[in-house]
Design an enzyme around this catalytic site. Structure first.
Site, PDB file in Angstrom:
ATOM      1  N   HIS A 320     -80.661  20.433 -57.960  1.00  0.00           N
ATOM      2  CA  HIS A 320     -81.666  21.492 -57.926  1.00  0.00           C
ATOM      3  C   HIS A 320     -82.608  21.265 -56.742  1.00  0.00           C
ATOM      4  O   HIS A 320     -83.140  20.166 -56.547  1.00  0.00           O
ATOM      5  CB  HIS A 320     -82.460  21.561 -59.229  1.00  0.00           C
ATOM      6  N   ALA A 321     -82.836  22.317 -55.950  1.00  0.00           N
ATOM      7  CA  ALA A 321     -83.584  22.176 -54.697  1.00  0.00           C
ATOM      8  C   ALA A 321     -85.016  21.722 -54.931  1.00  0.00           C
ATOM      9  O   ALA A 321     -85.640  22.085 -55.929  1.00  0.00           O
ATOM     10  CB  ALA A 321     -83.593  23.515 -53.957  1.00  0.00           C
ATOM     11  N   HIS A 350     -87.619  29.392 -48.865  1.00  0.00           N
ATOM     12  CA  HIS A 350     -88.505  29.026 -49.980  1.00  0.00           C
ATOM     13  C   HIS A 350     -88.884  27.546 -49.900  1.00  0.00           C
ATOM     14  O   HIS A 350     -90.068  27.185 -49.936  1.00  0.00           O
ATOM     15  CB  HIS A 350     -87.792  29.312 -51.311  1.00  0.00           C
ATOM     16  N   GLU A 351     -87.870  26.699 -49.705  1.00  0.00           N
ATOM     17  CA  GLU A 351     -88.140  25.245 -49.659  1.00  0.00           C
ATOM     18  C   GLU A 351     -88.961  24.891 -48.421  1.00  0.00           C
ATOM     19  O   GLU A 351     -89.898  24.104 -48.484  1.00  0.00           O
ATOM     20  CB  GLU A 351     -86.827  24.467 -49.650  1.00  0.00           C
ATOM     21  N   HIS A 354     -92.627  25.301 -48.767  1.00  0.00           N
ATOM     22  CA  HIS A 354     -93.336  24.156 -49.355  1.00  0.00           C
ATOM     23  C   HIS A 354     -93.694  23.141 -48.268  1.00  0.00           C
ATOM     24  O   HIS A 354     -94.814  22.631 -48.220  1.00  0.00           O
ATOM     25  CB  HIS A 354     -92.456  23.466 -50.403  1.00  0.00           C
ATOM     26  N   GLU A 378     -95.399  28.306 -54.398  1.00  0.00           N
ATOM     27  CA  GLU A 378     -94.095  28.983 -54.558  1.00  0.00           C
ATOM     28  C   GLU A 378     -94.018  30.257 -53.726  1.00  0.00           C
ATOM     29  O   GLU A 378     -92.942  30.807 -53.530  1.00  0.00           O
ATOM     30  CB  GLU A 378     -93.857  29.312 -56.038  1.00  0.00           C
ATOM     31  N   HIS A 481     -85.808  23.633 -65.045  1.00  0.00           N
ATOM     32  CA  HIS A 481     -87.244  23.378 -65.144  1.00  0.00           C
ATOM     33  C   HIS A 481     -87.643  22.905 -66.525  1.00  0.00           C
ATOM     34  O   HIS A 481     -88.634  22.176 -66.677  1.00  0.00           O
ATOM     35  CB  HIS A 481     -88.001  24.636 -64.768  1.00  0.00           C
ATOM     36  N   TYR A 491     -93.776  30.806 -60.817  1.00  0.00           N
ATOM     37  CA  TYR A 491     -92.892  31.724 -60.090  1.00  0.00           C
ATOM     38  C   TYR A 491     -93.260  33.176 -60.389  1.00  0.00           C
ATOM     39  O   TYR A 491     -93.197  34.029 -59.505  1.00  0.00           O
ATOM     40  CB  TYR A 491     -91.436  31.447 -60.457  1.00  0.00           C
TER      41      TYR A 491
HETATM   42  O1  LIG Z   1     -86.679  26.298 -58.731  1.00  0.00           O
HETATM   43  C1  LIG Z   1     -86.710  26.979 -57.732  1.00  0.00           C
HETATM   44  C2  LIG Z   1     -86.719  26.324 -56.353  1.00  0.00           C
HETATM   45  C3  LIG Z   1     -87.099  24.842 -56.470  1.00  0.00           C
HETATM   46  C4  LIG Z   1     -88.591  24.540 -56.120  1.00  0.00           C
HETATM   47  O2  LIG Z   1     -88.762  24.627 -54.723  1.00  0.00           O
HETATM   48  O3  LIG Z   1     -89.438  25.500 -56.717  1.00  0.00           O
HETATM   49  C5  LIG Z   1     -88.959  23.099 -56.619  1.00  0.00           C
HETATM   50  C6  LIG Z   1     -88.742  22.924 -58.131  1.00  0.00           C
HETATM   51  C7  LIG Z   1     -89.093  21.523 -58.512  1.00  0.00           C
HETATM   52  C8  LIG Z   1     -90.413  21.178 -58.887  1.00  0.00           C
HETATM   53  C9  LIG Z   1     -90.728  19.862 -59.237  1.00  0.00           C
HETATM   54  C10 LIG Z   1     -89.724  18.877 -59.200  1.00  0.00           C
HETATM   55  C11 LIG Z   1     -88.423  19.223 -58.805  1.00  0.00           C
HETATM   56  C12 LIG Z   1     -88.109  20.531 -58.456  1.00  0.00           C
HETATM   57  N1  LIG Z   1     -90.390  22.888 -56.335  1.00  0.00           N
HETATM   58  C13 LIG Z   1     -90.776  22.117 -55.300  1.00  0.00           C
HETATM   59  O4  LIG Z   1     -90.015  21.534 -54.552  1.00  0.00           O
HETATM   60  C14 LIG Z   1     -92.258  22.006 -55.122  1.00  0.00           C
HETATM   61  C15 LIG Z   1     -92.788  21.616 -53.892  1.00  0.00           C
HETATM   62  C16 LIG Z   1     -94.177  21.537 -53.723  1.00  0.00           C
HETATM   63  C17 LIG Z   1     -95.031  21.829 -54.787  1.00  0.00           C
HETATM   64  C18 LIG Z   1     -94.494  22.203 -56.012  1.00  0.00           C
HETATM   65  C19 LIG Z   1     -93.107  22.295 -56.182  1.00  0.00           C
HETATM   66  N2  LIG Z   1     -86.712  28.336 -57.745  1.00  0.00           N
HETATM   67  C20 LIG Z   1     -86.739  29.046 -59.029  1.00  0.00           C
HETATM   68  C21 LIG Z   1     -86.892  30.581 -58.903  1.00  0.00           C
HETATM   69  C22 LIG Z   1     -87.153  31.092 -57.552  1.00  0.00           C
HETATM   70  C23 LIG Z   1     -88.365  31.427 -57.042  1.00  0.00           C
HETATM   71  N3  LIG Z   1     -88.229  31.905 -55.754  1.00  0.00           N
HETATM   72  C24 LIG Z   1     -86.918  31.873 -55.411  1.00  0.00           C
HETATM   73  C25 LIG Z   1     -86.278  32.254 -54.238  1.00  0.00           C
HETATM   74  C26 LIG Z   1     -84.901  32.064 -54.144  1.00  0.00           C
HETATM   75  C27 LIG Z   1     -84.185  31.535 -55.238  1.00  0.00           C
HETATM   76  C28 LIG Z   1     -84.843  31.157 -56.444  1.00  0.00           C
HETATM   77  C29 LIG Z   1     -86.217  31.349 -56.501  1.00  0.00           C
HETATM   78  C30 LIG Z   1     -85.391  28.821 -59.767  1.00  0.00           C
HETATM   79  O5  LIG Z   1     -84.437  28.415 -59.112  1.00  0.00           O
HETATM   80  O6  LIG Z   1     -85.377  29.119 -60.982  1.00  0.00           O
HETATM   81 ZN   LIG Z   2     -90.526  26.171 -55.005  1.00  0.00          ZN
END
Ligand SMILES: O=C(CCC(O)(O)[C@H](Cc1ccccc1)NC(=O)c1ccccc1)N[C@@H](Cc1c[nH]c2ccccc12)C(=O)O
Ligand SMILES: [Zn+2]
Length: 592
Positions: A320-321, A350-351, A354, A378, A481, A491
């Site tokens: 998971h990204a 998206h990544e 961050h 996000e 999550h 989100y």
């Molecule tokens: O989960 C993610 C992307 C991963 C993340 O970048 O949000 C990641 C999730 C995460 C949080 C904590 C630990 C491990 C993974 N969040 C971060 O990397 C992050 C970085 C800085 C601050 C807070 C979170 N997207 C969500 C939904 C989503 C929102 N926008 C999108 C755009 C394209 C695709 C999916 C999504 C999903 O896949 O259900």
């Molecule tokens: Zn994110």
């Protein structure tokens, strides 16, 4: 005070000097574990977290002493920083055995999720979530195959974690209650700094429901044409496995089935990316170039050296990204099992959003190196992706052939594709934490976990399970999550904020056309506006930060509704009175 005769200013300086190397050590241990899941790396990660917890406890206690000392003349900013140091998360758990158990439970759930695979007979090959099952859900149009993958994934992931999850809820609530929070959900909501947060998001959801209802109705009709009406329940729900995504959370992968004007271009550029031989590195460079065009910095040398941008051979990883701030000079990383397609090109943006936020607030005091609220973090990359996805920009970067700009039907096709991502997501983004808040509050006991989950999925999302759910199913833990202890309402908040940020950037760029065609690529004024907000980190309350960029101090669904206006008109005409679904799902979903 803190150490002998230490002033608050000296304490804050010492806090930063001592905490940075500690956090870097933990980040390195976490990185090793996520990019190479072994018992040894997992044990080292849990141990490092325990050390950070002990260290944070000491700092939290000293911050509390200063906060309670009436004789001290604390500045506003010192008080704000001390409060943030005092409010550490589940690491507040003083009982080390319980804290170790909590960390172990979370890593164990994440490991089950990351290593789960479904063996699809009769072909016999076993598929992991990424890339195998995700690819199947995206591209298969075979009802039975989709249903088998949908059920198989839930059997191999969620179903195995119900007891672990129950333990996680218990231990997490105990940990934050030590800090004075009612439960974990209460603690998570406190990060939005407003006592009306739950109502605020409920109001936004109600405002956006008509858009979702009309999209749902149109998609349902198109899917009935594709699969035959007999597999659709009479209650109006859409079978979850037909929507191109393992959780039915975004529907962009069935755009070919839903495209309103068949004779016009589909704006999904996956085929063109493959035809042009796009590499994963090229995807990241494309994103980097857009940010750079706004006056943001390029990725650091260490980013390119240390990131994990694709699934490595021969070891288990958490696919998971995620985007990482290693709390060390220039050390920012992305971990992602990238596949070469349109959806992942947007996730790359998206990544990288961050990472850009990390880089913009790196000179803030350590306690302020966070998003103004979690939704801001996000929204950064997604705001840029809104500009990148415009047909105009895709033509600029050569991923779309030039077509004439004034084609109303092409515009509707484009807005439909965007709605399949942004509108389809809204009830999903909203309901995950509705379920979790009710679990943490104790309103949903373990024997009701799955029933309450499906009540929300059926009522709010209007989807039904591919196959009947049993007493020992636990579908929430089929979503990353939930097993990884990552909040989700962020989100939903982001999907509203990103249109406010997008509109503000377009206004700053002097753009005056229809919102959905705005491409602020290369515009330094738009970049400046964005940076002026992002560089604040969490040093100011988020309404102040937002005001810097948008002139507003609250979440507002207006820009999102404005963006999709032409599509809603089209859908209302197409659907007439045929939209909506019953609250409850059918007892027995029709088989394929
Ligand atoms: O989960 C993610 C992307 C991963 C993340 O970048 O949000 C990641 C999730 C995460 C949080 C904590 C630990 C491990 C993974 N969040 C971060 O990397 C992050 C970085 C800085 C601050 C807070 C979170 N997207 C969500 C939904 C989503 C929102 N926008 C999108 C755009 C394209 C695709 C999916 C999504 C999903 O896949 O259900
Ligand atoms: Zn994110």
């Amino acid at each position: 005070g803190g150490a002998e005769g230490e002033t608050p200013a000296q304490f804050l300086e010492r806090y930063e000097r001592e905490t940075l190397p500690m956090k870097n050590m933990v980040a390195e241990a976490a990185w090793q574990q996520k990019t190479n899941i072994t018992d040894e790396n997992t044990a080292a990660f849990v141990k490092a977290n325990l050390e950070l917890a002990k260290f944070s406890q000491k700092m939290e206690n000293q911050a509390l002493v200063f906060l309670k000392d009436k004789s001290l003349q604390l500045t506003f900013d010192q008080r704000r920083q001390l409060n943030k140091i005092a409010d550490i998360d589940t690491n507040a758990q003083t009982d080390k055995t319980k804290l170790e158990r909590l960390q172990t439970v979370i890593t164990e759930m994440e490991q089950i999720y990351s290593e789960a695979e479904v063996c699809m007979n009769p072909s016999g090959d076993c598929l992991k979530l990424e890339p195998g099952l995700t690819e199947l859900m995206r591209s298969s149009r075979d009802c039975q195959k989709l249903s088998d993958a949908w059920r198989g994934w839930r059997d191999q992931s969620g179903k195995k974690m119900k007891d672990l999850y129950q333990e996680y809820v218990q231990l997490s609530n105990e940990a934050v209650q030590i800090l004075g929070h009612k439960d974990l959900g209460d603690y998570w909501k406190s990060r939005y700094d407003t006592s009306t947060f739950e109502e605020d998001v409920a109001v936004l959801f109600d405002q956006l429901l008509p858009l979702y209802q009309h999209l749902h109705s149109y998609v349902r009709r198109k899917l009935k044409a594709q699969y035959g009406p007999e597999i659709f329940p009479s209650t109006g729900h859409i079978p979850a496995h037909l929507l191109g995504n393992m959780w039915s959370q975004q529907w962009n992968n069935i755009a070919d089935l839903v495209n309103p004007f068949k004779n016009k271009q589909l704006m999904d550029v996956t085929e063109e990316m493959k035809r042009q031989g796009y590499t994963i590195k090229k995807m990241f460079e494309t994103a980097e170039d857009f940010f750079y065009s706004l006056g943001f910095d390029n990725m650091t040398q260490i980013f390119w050296e240390k990131s994990m941008l694709e699934r490595p051979e021969g070891r288990e990883v958490v696919c998971h990204a995620s985007a990482w701030d290693m709390d060390k000079q220039d050390d920012f990383r992305i971990k992602m099992c990238t596949t070469i397609n349109h959806e992942d090109l947007m996730t790359v943006h998206h990544e990288m959003g961050h990472i850009q936020y990390y880089m913009l607030y790196e000179n803030q005091p350590l306690v302020y190196r966070h998003g103004a609220n979690p939704g801001f973090h996000e929204a950064v990359g997604d705001t840029i992706a809104l500009s990148v996805q415009t047909p105009g920009h895709l033509k600029t970067i050569g991923l779309l052939k030039a077509g004439n700009e004034q084609d109303k039907e092409a515009d509707i096709n484009f807005l439909m594709l965007m709605a399949l991502d942004k509108i389809a997501f809204l009830p999903f983004g909203y309901l995950i934490d509705q379920w979790r808040w009710s679990v943490f509050r104790g309103d949903t006991p373990p024997e009701q976990y799955n029933n309450e989950w499906w009540k929300l999925r059926c009522r709010l999302q209007g989807i039904s399970p591919a196959v009947k759910r049993g007493a020992d199913d636990f579908d929430p833990a089929a979503k990353y999550h939930i097993v990884a202890d990552v909040p989700y309402i962020r989100y939903f908040v982001s999907f509203v904020l990103q249109f406010q940020f997008y509109k503000a950037a377009c206004v700053a760029a002097g753009y005056t056309g229809p919102l959905y065609k705005c491409d602020f690529y290369n515009n330094k004024a738009a970049g400046e506006k964005f940076k002026s907000m992002l560089q604040l980190g969490s040093s100011l309350p988020w309404p102040e930060a937002m005001e810097r960029m948008t002139g507003q101090r609250h979440m507002d669904a207006g820009p999102l509704v404005e963006y999709f206006e032409p599509l809603l008109d089209f859908l209302r005409k197409e659907n007439g009175e045929d939209y909506g679904w019953e609250e409850k799902c059918p007892e027995n979903p029709p088989p394929c």
